[in-house]
Design a protein around this motif. Structure first.
Motif, short mmCIF file in Angstrom:
data_model
loop_
_atom_site.label_atom_id
_atom_site.label_comp_id
_atom_site.label_asym_id
_atom_site.label_seq_id
_atom_site.Cartn_x
_atom_site.Cartn_y
_atom_site.Cartn_z
N ASN A 1 -8.26 1.32 -0.80
CA ASN A 1 -7.39 0.90 -1.90
C ASN A 1 -8.20 0.22 -3.00
O ASN A 1 -9.36 -0.15 -2.80
N HIS A 2 -7.52 0.05 -4.14
CA HIS A 2 -8.18 -0.56 -5.30
C HIS A 2 -8.01 -2.08 -5.31
O HIS A 2 -6.98 -2.61 -4.91
N SER A 3 -9.04 -2.75 -5.81
CA SER A 3 -8.90 -4.15 -6.22
C SER A 3 -9.76 -4.34 -7.45
O SER A 3 -10.84 -3.74 -7.54
N CYS A 4 -9.30 -5.15 -8.40
CA CYS A 4 -10.13 -5.47 -9.57
C CYS A 4 -11.21 -6.46 -9.17
O CYS A 4 -12.07 -6.82 -9.96
N ARG A 5 -11.13 -6.96 -7.92
CA ARG A 5 -12.15 -7.84 -7.34
C ARG A 5 -12.67 -7.15 -6.08
O ARG A 5 -12.46 -7.66 -4.97
N GLU B 1 -6.63 -3.27 -20.31
CA GLU B 1 -7.47 -2.06 -20.17
C GLU B 1 -7.38 -1.51 -18.75
O GLU B 1 -7.30 -0.30 -18.55
N ARG B 2 -7.38 -2.39 -17.78
CA ARG B 2 -7.30 -1.95 -16.37
C ARG B 2 -5.94 -1.32 -16.09
O ARG B 2 -5.85 -0.32 -15.41
N LYS B 3 -4.90 -1.94 -16.66
CA LYS B 3 -3.54 -1.44 -16.45
C LYS B 3 -3.46 0.01 -16.92
O LYS B 3 -2.84 0.86 -16.28
N GLU C 1 0.89 -0.73 -9.66
CA GLU C 1 0.46 -1.87 -10.47
C GLU C 1 -0.35 -2.79 -9.58
O GLU C 1 0.11 -3.16 -8.50
N CYS C 2 -1.54 -3.14 -10.03
CA CYS C 2 -2.41 -3.95 -9.19
C CYS C 2 -1.88 -5.38 -9.10
O CYS C 2 -1.40 -5.94 -10.08
N SER C 3 -1.94 -5.94 -7.89
CA SER C 3 -1.47 -7.32 -7.72
C SER C 3 -2.57 -8.19 -7.15
O SER C 3 -2.32 -9.12 -6.40
N CYS C 4 -3.81 -7.88 -7.51
CA CYS C 4 -4.94 -8.70 -7.05
C CYS C 4 -4.90 -10.05 -7.79
O CYS C 4 -4.23 -10.16 -8.82
N PRO C 5 -5.60 -11.06 -7.30
CA PRO C 5 -5.56 -12.38 -7.96
C PRO C 5 -5.94 -12.32 -9.45
O PRO C 5 -5.40 -13.08 -10.26
N SER C 6 -6.85 -11.41 -9.83
CA SER C 6 -7.25 -11.32 -11.25
C SER C 6 -6.11 -10.78 -12.11
O SER C 6 -6.02 -11.10 -13.29
N CYS C 7 -5.26 -9.92 -11.54
CA CYS C 7 -4.14 -9.37 -12.30
C CYS C 7 -2.98 -10.38 -12.33
O CYS C 7 -2.27 -10.49 -13.34
N VAL C 8 -2.80 -11.10 -11.23
CA VAL C 8 -1.71 -12.08 -11.18
C VAL C 8 -1.99 -13.21 -12.18
O VAL C 8 -1.15 -13.54 -13.01
ZN LIG Z 1 -6.08 -6.17 -10.19
#
Ligand SMILES: [Zn+2]
Length: 264
Positions: free
Chosen positions: A106-110, A152-154, A163-170
């Motif tokens: 899975n994806h994470s921005c972190r 940009e990531r969105k 929709e990413c819900s990693c800590p960086s997106c939250v």
């Molecule tokens: Zn994210």
């Protein structure tokens, strides 16, 4: 492994591209050519491999690309370097690869892991970019430019349908502020005459990247190199050796080999 985009089939435009052709028509022909090529590739696989490929998720259903192209686009990971199939601008003409297990991450921005295609081994390697706790999910980044901000990531993640819900997106306000600073780290500052200042500055940069969970960035590796130079100038060989060890680990992550040995 296959090119990200295929040229249109010869039978579609036997006399070359007509001057009236639209971009849309060319893309349609490229997609059809791609699907045909994936069919050929799949036919050469063993039944077990074929089944594994077809079991992969396809988030492009209903957008015009075929089921095999859709799976390739959903699960493909961009190959490193500038190897090109065709001399097309940008990403077009480059290669992408699909891997059994790694494509399922899975994806994470972190991301806590980084997939690397090793051309010498012709194999995909997945390595941790920081310590991973037992039971913690192993995630990779689906975004090509790791330092991209929230909006940009969105946009990059929209085709994947989540929709990413990693800590960086939250907490994206704080994250974007950090990322804006991190994006400037690709301009290495000259080694300051004051090694104490140099070390302090690089340690701060390293910790900011750690805070944002972006250890997979190439700049993070470069910062370790600069940090080691600083410790050397101070004559602190113990600290320099420690940093060197981390530099080696990061080289394995990015290039699947240790850092080059130095002669001095
Ligand atoms: Zn994210």
């Amino acid at each position: 492994m296959a090119p990200i985009l295929m040229p249109p089939g010869h039978d579609e435009f036997p006399d070359g591209l007509p001057p009236t052709v639209t971009k849309r028509e060319v893309i349609g022909a490229q997609v059809r050519a791609g699907e045909k090529r994936y069919e050929e590739l799949l036919a050469r696989m063993t039944p077990a491999r074929r089944e594994a490929y077809l079991a992969l998720f396809n988030c492009h259903e209903g957008d015009g690309c075929g089921p095999l192209t859709g799976r390739f686009r959903t699960n493909g990971i961009g190959a490193p370097g500038d190897y090109k199939f065709m001399d097309w601008p940008g990403e077009a003409g480059k290669f992408s690869f699909v891997a059994d297990d790694i494509s399922r991450a899975n994806h994470s921005c972190r991301p806590n892991a980084h997939p690397h295609f090793d051309y010498e081994l012709f194999a995909t390697v997945l390595r941790a970019v920081r310590p991973i706790q037992a039971g913690e999910e192993i995630c990779i980044s689906y975004v090509r430019r790791g330092v991209d901000n929230y909006e940009e990531r969105k946009k990059s993640l929209a085709p994947y349908g989540f929709e990413c819900s990693c800590p960086s997106c939250v907490d994206h306000v704080a994250s974007d502020a950090r990322r804006a600073i991190i994006a400037t780290f690709n301009n290495p500052e000259p080694v300051n005459r004051n090694p104490y200042y140099h070390i302090k500055r690089n340690l701060w940069k390293v910790s900011l990247i750690q805070e944002e969970g972006l250890e997979e960035l190439t700049d993070y590796l470069s910062l370790h190199h600069h940090l080691r130079m600083g410790y050397r100038m101070m004559g602190d060989n113990v600290k320099a050796a420690e940093v060197r060890k981390r530099e080696d680990q990061l080289n394995w992550v990015k290039f699947n080999k240790p850092a080059l040995k130095e002669l001095f």
